[in-house]
Scaffold this motif. Structure first.
Motif, short mmCIF file in Angstrom:
data_model
loop_
_atom_site.label_atom_id
_atom_site.label_comp_id
_atom_site.label_asym_id
_atom_site.label_seq_id
_atom_site.Cartn_x
_atom_site.Cartn_y
_atom_site.Cartn_z
N MET A 192 1.38 -7.36 -2.81
CA MET A 192 0.26 -6.79 -3.26
C MET A 192 0.49 -5.51 -3.76
SD MET A 192 -1.05 -9.65 -2.50
CE MET A 192 -2.38 -10.17 -3.04
N ASP A 196 -4.53 -1.78 -6.05
CA ASP A 196 -5.33 -2.82 -5.79
C ASP A 196 -4.71 -4.23 -4.61
OD1 ASP A 196 -7.06 -5.74 -6.09
OD2 ASP A 196 -6.82 -5.43 -8.31
N GLY A 197 -5.63 -4.53 -3.68
CA GLY A 197 -4.88 -5.27 -2.28
C GLY A 197 -4.95 -6.60 -2.68
N THR A 198 -6.08 -7.25 -3.74
CA THR A 198 -6.18 -8.27 -3.97
C THR A 198 -5.48 -9.28 -4.98
OG1 THR A 198 -8.13 -7.37 -5.90
CG2 THR A 198 -8.88 -7.72 -3.43
N THR A 230 -5.99 3.36 -0.60
CA THR A 230 -6.30 2.61 0.75
C THR A 230 -7.35 2.90 1.02
OG1 THR A 230 -5.34 4.78 1.76
CG2 THR A 230 -3.61 3.22 1.75
N PRO A 246 -7.04 -5.34 3.16
CA PRO A 246 -6.19 -6.19 1.85
C PRO A 246 -5.60 -4.64 1.70
CG PRO A 246 -7.55 -6.11 0.85
CD PRO A 246 -8.11 -5.99 2.07
N GLU A 247 -5.45 -3.49 1.23
CA GLU A 247 -4.04 -2.52 1.12
C GLU A 247 -3.44 -2.44 2.15
OE1 GLU A 247 -7.54 -2.20 -0.09
OE2 GLU A 247 -6.67 -2.96 -2.29
N ASN A 250 -1.13 -4.83 3.97
CA ASN A 250 -0.17 -4.83 2.31
C ASN A 250 1.00 -4.07 3.37
OD1 ASN A 250 1.17 -5.79 0.23
ND2 ASN A 250 0.75 -4.17 -1.10
#
Ligand code: TYM
Length: 338
Positions: A192, A196-198, A230, A246-247, A250
Protein backbone atom coordinates in the motif's frame (compact mmCIF):
# COMPACT_ATOMS: atom_id res chain seq x y z
CA UNK A 1 -11.35 -28.88 -20.00
CA UNK A 2 -8.12 -29.18 -18.01
CA UNK A 3 -4.68 -27.75 -18.47
CA UNK A 4 -2.93 -31.02 -17.63
CA UNK A 5 -1.73 -31.45 -21.20
CA UNK A 6 0.21 -28.19 -21.16
CA UNK A 7 3.87 -27.96 -20.17
CA UNK A 8 4.26 -25.73 -17.11
CA UNK A 9 5.39 -22.31 -18.28
CA UNK A 10 5.49 -18.94 -16.53
CA UNK A 11 4.69 -15.63 -18.21
CA UNK A 12 4.47 -12.23 -16.60
CA UNK A 13 5.09 -8.60 -17.43
CA UNK A 14 5.52 -5.07 -16.14
CA UNK A 15 4.46 -1.83 -17.86
CA UNK A 16 7.22 0.72 -18.43
CA UNK A 17 4.87 3.58 -17.62
CA UNK A 18 6.90 5.06 -14.79
CA UNK A 19 9.74 4.04 -12.51
CA UNK A 20 9.64 0.67 -10.77
CA UNK A 21 8.27 0.77 -7.23
CA UNK A 22 8.74 -1.40 -4.17
CA UNK A 23 5.26 -2.79 -5.02
CA UNK A 24 6.52 -3.99 -8.41
CA UNK A 25 9.62 -5.45 -6.81
CA UNK A 26 7.94 -7.34 -3.97
CA UNK A 27 4.68 -8.17 -5.77
CA UNK A 28 6.30 -9.20 -9.03
CA UNK A 29 10.06 -9.11 -9.78
CA UNK A 30 11.28 -10.80 -6.60
CA UNK A 31 8.78 -13.59 -7.21
CA UNK A 32 9.77 -13.82 -10.90
CA UNK A 33 13.30 -14.52 -9.70
CA UNK A 34 11.99 -17.15 -7.28
CA UNK A 35 10.28 -19.05 -10.12
CA UNK A 36 13.33 -18.96 -12.38
CA UNK A 37 14.86 -22.40 -12.71
CA UNK A 38 11.72 -24.16 -11.49
CA UNK A 39 10.04 -24.13 -14.88
CA UNK A 40 10.36 -22.27 -18.16
CA UNK A 41 10.07 -18.54 -17.43
CA UNK A 42 9.22 -15.69 -19.81
CA UNK A 43 9.24 -12.10 -18.54
CA UNK A 44 8.22 -9.20 -20.69
CA UNK A 45 8.42 -5.41 -20.54
CA UNK A 46 4.93 -4.66 -21.82
CA UNK A 47 5.54 -1.43 -23.72
CA UNK A 48 2.37 -1.76 -25.81
CA UNK A 49 0.34 -1.75 -22.62
CA UNK A 50 2.13 1.41 -21.48
CA UNK A 51 0.91 3.41 -24.50
CA UNK A 52 -2.75 2.86 -23.57
CA UNK A 53 -2.16 6.15 -21.75
CA UNK A 54 0.04 8.91 -23.18
CA UNK A 55 3.79 8.28 -22.90
CA UNK A 56 6.51 10.64 -24.01
CA UNK A 57 8.42 8.60 -26.66
CA UNK A 58 11.92 9.23 -25.25
CA UNK A 59 10.73 8.55 -21.73
CA UNK A 60 9.01 5.32 -22.85
CA UNK A 61 12.26 4.03 -24.39
CA UNK A 62 14.13 4.99 -21.22
CA UNK A 63 11.59 3.33 -18.93
CA UNK A 64 11.55 0.17 -21.06
CA UNK A 65 15.29 -0.14 -20.54
CA UNK A 66 14.92 0.70 -16.86
CA UNK A 67 12.38 -2.08 -16.26
CA UNK A 68 14.71 -4.46 -18.15
CA UNK A 69 17.60 -3.25 -15.96
CA UNK A 70 15.42 -3.92 -12.90
CA UNK A 71 14.79 -7.48 -14.06
CA UNK A 72 18.49 -8.12 -14.62
CA UNK A 73 19.67 -6.37 -11.46
CA UNK A 74 17.21 -8.32 -9.30
CA UNK A 75 18.59 -11.62 -10.61
CA UNK A 76 16.75 -12.58 -13.78
CA UNK A 77 19.29 -14.27 -15.98
CA UNK A 78 18.82 -14.16 -19.77
CA UNK A 79 20.31 -17.63 -20.04
CA UNK A 80 17.58 -19.00 -17.75
CA UNK A 81 14.60 -16.73 -18.52
CA UNK A 82 13.39 -15.17 -21.74
CA UNK A 83 13.50 -11.38 -21.26
CA UNK A 84 12.17 -9.07 -23.97
CA UNK A 85 9.93 -6.12 -24.71
CA UNK A 86 6.49 -6.86 -26.06
CA UNK A 87 6.52 -4.67 -29.20
CA UNK A 88 9.39 -6.69 -30.69
CA UNK A 89 7.11 -9.71 -30.97
CA UNK A 90 4.29 -8.66 -33.31
CA UNK A 91 2.33 -11.83 -32.53
CA UNK A 92 1.13 -10.20 -29.27
CA UNK A 93 -0.82 -7.58 -31.22
CA UNK A 94 -2.06 -10.14 -33.74
CA UNK A 95 -3.43 -12.53 -31.13
CA UNK A 96 -4.73 -9.50 -29.20
CA UNK A 97 -6.92 -8.65 -32.19
CA UNK A 98 -8.34 -12.16 -32.37
CA UNK A 99 -9.11 -11.99 -28.65
CA UNK A 100 -10.85 -8.63 -29.15
CA UNK A 101 -13.23 -10.66 -31.26
CA UNK A 102 -13.63 -13.35 -28.59
CA UNK A 103 -13.99 -11.19 -25.45
CA UNK A 104 -17.40 -9.61 -24.83
CA UNK A 105 -18.01 -5.92 -24.16
CA UNK A 106 -19.87 -6.92 -21.00
CA UNK A 107 -16.73 -8.63 -19.67
CA UNK A 108 -14.65 -5.52 -20.29
CA UNK A 109 -17.23 -3.37 -18.54
CA UNK A 110 -16.68 -5.36 -15.35
CA UNK A 111 -12.92 -4.69 -15.19
CA UNK A 112 -12.38 -2.72 -11.99
CA UNK A 113 -8.97 -1.43 -13.06
CA UNK A 114 -10.46 0.16 -16.17
CA UNK A 115 -13.20 1.76 -14.07
CA UNK A 116 -10.59 3.09 -11.62
CA UNK A 117 -8.31 4.42 -14.35
CA UNK A 118 -11.01 5.86 -16.56
CA UNK A 119 -12.97 7.28 -13.62
CA UNK A 120 -15.56 9.79 -14.69
CA UNK A 121 -13.59 10.39 -17.89
CA UNK A 122 -14.48 7.11 -19.63
CA UNK A 123 -15.50 8.78 -22.91
CA UNK A 124 -12.08 10.39 -23.28
CA UNK A 125 -9.70 7.51 -22.55
CA UNK A 126 -8.14 5.53 -25.38
CA UNK A 127 -9.84 2.54 -26.93
CA UNK A 128 -6.62 0.68 -26.11
CA UNK A 129 -7.14 1.20 -22.38
CA UNK A 130 -10.54 -0.47 -22.67
CA UNK A 131 -9.21 -3.40 -24.73
CA UNK A 132 -6.10 -3.73 -22.54
CA UNK A 133 -7.18 -6.94 -20.74
CA UNK A 134 -7.63 -8.73 -24.04
CA UNK A 135 -4.05 -7.85 -25.07
CA UNK A 136 -2.95 -9.09 -21.66
CA UNK A 137 -4.73 -12.39 -22.34
CA UNK A 138 -2.86 -12.57 -25.66
CA UNK A 139 0.49 -11.98 -23.88
CA UNK A 140 -0.16 -14.97 -21.68
CA UNK A 141 -1.87 -17.36 -24.07
CA UNK A 142 0.56 -16.73 -26.94
CA UNK A 143 3.00 -18.85 -24.93
CA UNK A 144 0.40 -21.28 -23.59
CA UNK A 145 1.54 -20.05 -20.18
CA UNK A 146 0.11 -22.01 -17.28
CA UNK A 147 1.32 -19.83 -14.38
CA UNK A 148 1.19 -16.05 -14.09
CA UNK A 149 2.81 -14.49 -11.01
CA UNK A 150 1.15 -11.13 -10.35
CA UNK A 151 0.10 -8.86 -7.51
CA UNK A 152 -3.48 -8.90 -6.25
CA UNK A 153 -4.53 -5.99 -8.54
CA UNK A 154 -4.05 -8.17 -11.65
CA UNK A 155 -6.15 -11.11 -10.46
CA UNK A 156 -9.28 -10.08 -12.34
CA UNK A 157 -7.30 -9.75 -15.59
CA UNK A 158 -5.90 -13.27 -15.24
CA UNK A 159 -9.39 -14.57 -14.56
CA UNK A 160 -10.57 -12.85 -17.74
CA UNK A 161 -7.71 -14.58 -19.56
CA UNK A 162 -9.20 -17.91 -18.45
CA UNK A 163 -12.62 -16.81 -19.69
CA UNK A 164 -11.19 -15.84 -23.09
CA UNK A 165 -9.32 -19.15 -23.38
CA UNK A 166 -12.45 -21.10 -22.44
CA UNK A 167 -14.66 -19.23 -24.91
CA UNK A 168 -12.13 -19.62 -27.73
CA UNK A 169 -11.81 -23.35 -27.03
CA UNK A 170 -15.59 -23.70 -26.83
CA UNK A 171 -16.42 -21.64 -29.94
CA UNK A 172 -13.86 -23.41 -32.13
CA UNK A 173 -14.33 -26.83 -30.46
CA UNK A 174 -10.64 -27.22 -29.61
CA UNK A 175 -8.55 -27.76 -26.49
CA UNK A 176 -5.95 -25.27 -27.62
CA UNK A 177 -5.46 -22.64 -24.91
CA UNK A 178 -4.74 -23.60 -21.26
CA UNK A 179 -6.65 -22.43 -18.20
CA UNK A 180 -3.92 -20.22 -16.77
CA UNK A 181 -3.45 -19.99 -13.01
CA UNK A 182 -2.75 -16.65 -11.38
CA UNK A 183 0.04 -17.13 -8.81
CA UNK A 184 -0.74 -14.71 -6.00
CA UNK A 185 0.95 -15.71 -2.77
CA UNK A 186 3.20 -14.39 0.00
CA UNK A 187 3.01 -11.29 2.19
CA UNK A 188 3.44 -8.70 -0.57
CA UNK A 189 0.46 -9.17 -2.84
CA UNK A 190 -0.78 -5.65 -2.29
CA UNK A 191 1.80 -3.15 -1.03
CA UNK A 192 0.00 0.00 0.00
CA UNK A 193 0.76 3.68 -0.39
CA UNK A 194 2.97 4.98 2.48
CA UNK A 195 0.72 8.02 3.03
CA UNK A 196 -2.62 6.21 2.83
CA UNK A 197 -2.85 2.54 3.76
CA UNK A 198 -6.14 2.11 1.91
CA UNK A 199 -4.59 2.86 -1.51
CA UNK A 200 -2.20 0.72 -3.55
CA UNK A 201 1.40 1.90 -3.93
CA UNK A 202 1.65 2.80 -7.61
CA UNK A 203 4.03 4.32 -10.13
CA UNK A 204 1.60 7.07 -10.92
CA UNK A 205 0.55 8.26 -7.45
CA UNK A 206 0.60 12.03 -6.95
CA UNK A 207 3.34 12.37 -4.35
CA UNK A 208 6.77 10.77 -4.47
CA UNK A 209 6.60 10.35 -0.66
CA UNK A 210 3.87 7.74 -1.01
CA UNK A 211 6.07 5.18 -2.76
CA UNK A 212 9.57 3.73 -2.63
CA UNK A 213 11.15 3.82 -6.09
CA UNK A 214 13.73 1.22 -7.03
CA UNK A 215 16.05 4.11 -7.90
CA UNK A 216 15.74 5.84 -4.48
CA UNK A 217 18.99 6.18 -2.52
CA UNK A 218 19.46 5.16 1.12
CA UNK A 219 18.62 8.63 2.49
CA UNK A 220 15.39 8.84 0.53
CA UNK A 221 14.31 5.37 1.58
CA UNK A 222 14.97 6.16 5.26
CA UNK A 223 13.13 9.48 4.99
CA UNK A 224 10.10 7.95 3.29
CA UNK A 225 9.73 5.21 5.91
CA UNK A 226 10.27 7.73 8.71
CA UNK A 227 7.48 9.92 7.35
CA UNK A 228 5.19 6.97 6.49
CA UNK A 229 1.75 7.42 7.97
CA UNK A 230 0.95 5.21 10.97
CA UNK A 231 -1.57 5.22 13.77
CA UNK A 232 -0.32 6.22 17.26
CA UNK A 233 -0.41 2.67 18.71
CA UNK A 234 2.76 0.56 18.94
CA UNK A 235 2.96 -2.75 17.07
CA UNK A 236 0.61 -5.39 18.53
CA UNK A 237 1.70 -8.53 20.37
CA UNK A 238 0.11 -10.82 17.75
CA UNK A 239 -0.60 -10.51 14.06
CA UNK A 240 -4.39 -10.43 14.64
CA UNK A 241 -3.86 -7.00 16.18
CA UNK A 242 -3.04 -5.63 12.69
CA UNK A 243 -6.51 -6.43 11.33
CA UNK A 244 -8.00 -2.94 11.34
CA UNK A 245 -4.69 -1.05 11.07
CA UNK A 246 -3.92 -0.79 7.33
CA UNK A 247 -0.78 1.37 7.64
CA UNK A 248 0.75 -0.75 10.40
CA UNK A 249 -0.10 -3.94 8.55
CA UNK A 250 1.47 -2.60 5.37
CA UNK A 251 4.80 -1.80 7.05
CA UNK A 252 4.89 -5.23 8.71
CA UNK A 253 4.10 -6.91 5.40
CA UNK A 254 6.83 -4.95 3.62
CA UNK A 255 9.30 -6.02 6.31
CA UNK A 256 8.19 -9.65 6.01
CA UNK A 257 8.46 -9.68 2.20
CA UNK A 258 11.90 -8.03 2.20
CA UNK A 259 13.15 -10.47 4.83
CA UNK A 260 11.59 -13.58 3.20
CA UNK A 261 9.56 -14.28 6.28
CA UNK A 262 5.95 -13.95 7.48
CA UNK A 263 4.10 -11.12 9.23
CA UNK A 264 3.75 -13.49 12.23
CA UNK A 265 7.53 -13.83 12.48
CA UNK A 266 8.01 -10.06 12.21
CA UNK A 267 5.53 -9.43 15.04
CA UNK A 268 7.25 -12.13 17.09
CA UNK A 269 10.53 -10.28 16.56
CA UNK A 270 9.10 -6.84 17.44
CA UNK A 271 6.19 -7.45 19.84
CA UNK A 272 4.79 -4.17 21.12
CA UNK A 273 7.60 -2.15 19.48
CA UNK A 274 7.11 1.59 18.97
CA UNK A 275 7.49 3.20 15.54
CA UNK A 276 10.74 4.84 16.71
CA UNK A 277 12.20 1.32 16.83
CA UNK A 278 10.40 -0.38 13.96
CA UNK A 279 10.64 2.27 11.24
CA UNK A 280 14.47 2.61 11.38
CA UNK A 281 14.79 -1.20 11.42
CA UNK A 282 12.54 -1.39 8.34
CA UNK A 283 14.50 1.37 6.59
CA UNK A 284 17.81 -0.42 7.29
CA UNK A 285 16.44 -3.69 5.96
CA UNK A 286 15.04 -2.00 2.85
CA UNK A 287 18.34 -0.24 2.15
CA UNK A 288 20.29 -3.48 2.65
CA UNK A 289 18.03 -5.34 0.21
CA UNK A 290 17.39 -2.63 -2.37
CA UNK A 291 20.71 -0.77 -2.63
CA UNK A 292 22.59 -3.58 -4.39
CA UNK A 293 19.74 -3.75 -6.92
CA UNK A 294 19.53 -0.01 -7.53
CA UNK A 295 23.32 0.23 -7.86
CA UNK A 296 23.32 -2.58 -10.41
CA UNK A 297 20.41 -0.94 -12.27
CA UNK A 298 22.42 2.30 -12.51
CA UNK A 299 25.44 0.38 -13.80
CA UNK A 300 23.36 -1.40 -16.44
CA UNK A 301 21.68 1.84 -17.51
CA UNK A 302 25.14 3.24 -18.35
CA UNK A 303 25.22 0.85 -21.31
CA UNK A 304 21.80 1.07 -22.98
CA UNK A 305 23.05 -0.68 -26.13
CA UNK A 306 23.79 -3.80 -24.09
CA UNK A 307 20.25 -3.77 -22.64
CA UNK A 308 18.88 -3.42 -26.18
CA UNK A 309 20.94 -6.42 -27.30
CA UNK A 310 19.64 -8.50 -24.40
CA UNK A 311 16.02 -7.58 -25.22
CA UNK A 312 16.49 -8.31 -28.93
CA UNK A 313 18.02 -11.72 -28.19
CA UNK A 314 15.12 -12.46 -25.81
CA UNK A 315 12.62 -11.39 -28.47
CA UNK A 316 14.13 -13.92 -30.91
CA UNK A 317 13.58 -16.69 -28.37
CA UNK A 318 10.06 -15.45 -27.58
CA UNK A 319 9.15 -15.40 -31.29
CA UNK A 320 10.30 -18.99 -31.67
CA UNK A 321 7.60 -20.04 -29.19
CA UNK A 322 4.94 -17.49 -30.11
CA UNK A 323 4.87 -17.74 -33.89
CA UNK A 324 3.94 -21.43 -34.17
CA UNK A 325 1.15 -20.88 -31.62
CA UNK A 326 -0.13 -17.87 -33.57
CA UNK A 327 -0.01 -19.85 -36.83
CA UNK A 328 -2.06 -22.66 -35.30
CA UNK A 329 -4.51 -20.06 -34.00
CA UNK A 330 -4.89 -18.66 -37.52
CA UNK A 331 -5.55 -22.16 -38.84
CA UNK A 332 -8.17 -22.79 -36.16
CA UNK A 333 -9.91 -19.49 -36.90
CA UNK A 334 -9.75 -20.00 -40.70
CA UNK A 335 -7.43 -17.11 -41.51
CA UNK A 336 -5.47 -18.04 -44.64
CA UNK A 337 -1.70 -17.79 -44.65
CA UNK A 338 0.81 -18.71 -47.36
P1 TYM B 1 1.88 -3.26 -13.67
O1 TYM B 1 2.94 -2.79 -14.60
O2 TYM B 1 0.91 -2.26 -13.14
O3 TYM B 1 2.54 -3.97 -12.43
C1 TYM B 1 3.52 -4.99 -12.63
C2 TYM B 1 3.39 -6.05 -11.54
O4 TYM B 1 3.59 -5.46 -10.26
C3 TYM B 1 2.50 -5.78 -9.41
N1 TYM B 1 2.25 -4.63 -8.51
C4 TYM B 1 2.10 -4.75 -7.20
N2 TYM B 1 2.15 -5.81 -6.37
C5 TYM B 1 1.97 -5.60 -5.05
N3 TYM B 1 1.72 -4.37 -4.53
C6 TYM B 1 1.67 -3.27 -5.32
N4 TYM B 1 1.45 -2.07 -4.81
C7 TYM B 1 1.87 -3.44 -6.72
N5 TYM B 1 1.88 -2.58 -7.78
C8 TYM B 1 2.11 -3.34 -8.86
C9 TYM B 1 1.33 -6.00 -10.36
O5 TYM B 1 0.31 -6.78 -9.75
C10 TYM B 1 2.00 -6.71 -11.50
O6 TYM B 1 2.14 -8.08 -11.22
N6 TYM B 1 -1.41 -5.48 -16.70
C11 TYM B 1 -0.14 -5.65 -16.01
C12 TYM B 1 1.00 -5.95 -16.92
C13 TYM B 1 0.79 -7.10 -17.83
C14 TYM B 1 0.86 -8.47 -17.49
C15 TYM B 1 0.65 -9.17 -18.69
C16 TYM B 1 1.08 -9.13 -16.29
C17 TYM B 1 0.53 -7.04 -19.17
N7 TYM B 1 0.45 -8.27 -19.67
C18 TYM B 1 0.63 -10.58 -18.72
C19 TYM B 1 1.08 -10.54 -16.32
C20 TYM B 1 0.86 -11.22 -17.51
C21 TYM B 1 0.17 -4.36 -15.28
O7 TYM B 1 -0.30 -3.31 -15.61
O8 TYM B 1 1.08 -4.49 -14.30
Amino acid sequence: MTDTTFTPRVFSGIKPSGGLTLGNYLGAIKRFVGMQGQMETIYCVVDMHAITVWQDPKELAHMTREVAAGYLAAGLDPSQSILFNQSQVAAHAELGWIFNCVARVGWMNRMTQFKDKAGSNAEKVSLGLYAYPSLMAADILLYHATHVPVGEDQKQHVELTRDIAAKFNHDYKVDFFPATEPVIEGPAMRIMNLRDGTKKMSKSGESDMERINMTDDADKIAKKFKKAKTDPEPLPETVEGLASRPEARNLVEIYAALDDTTPEAVIAQYPGAGWGTFKPALADLAVAKLSPISEEMARLMDDPAEIDRTLAAGADKARAIAEPILKQTYDIVGLLRG
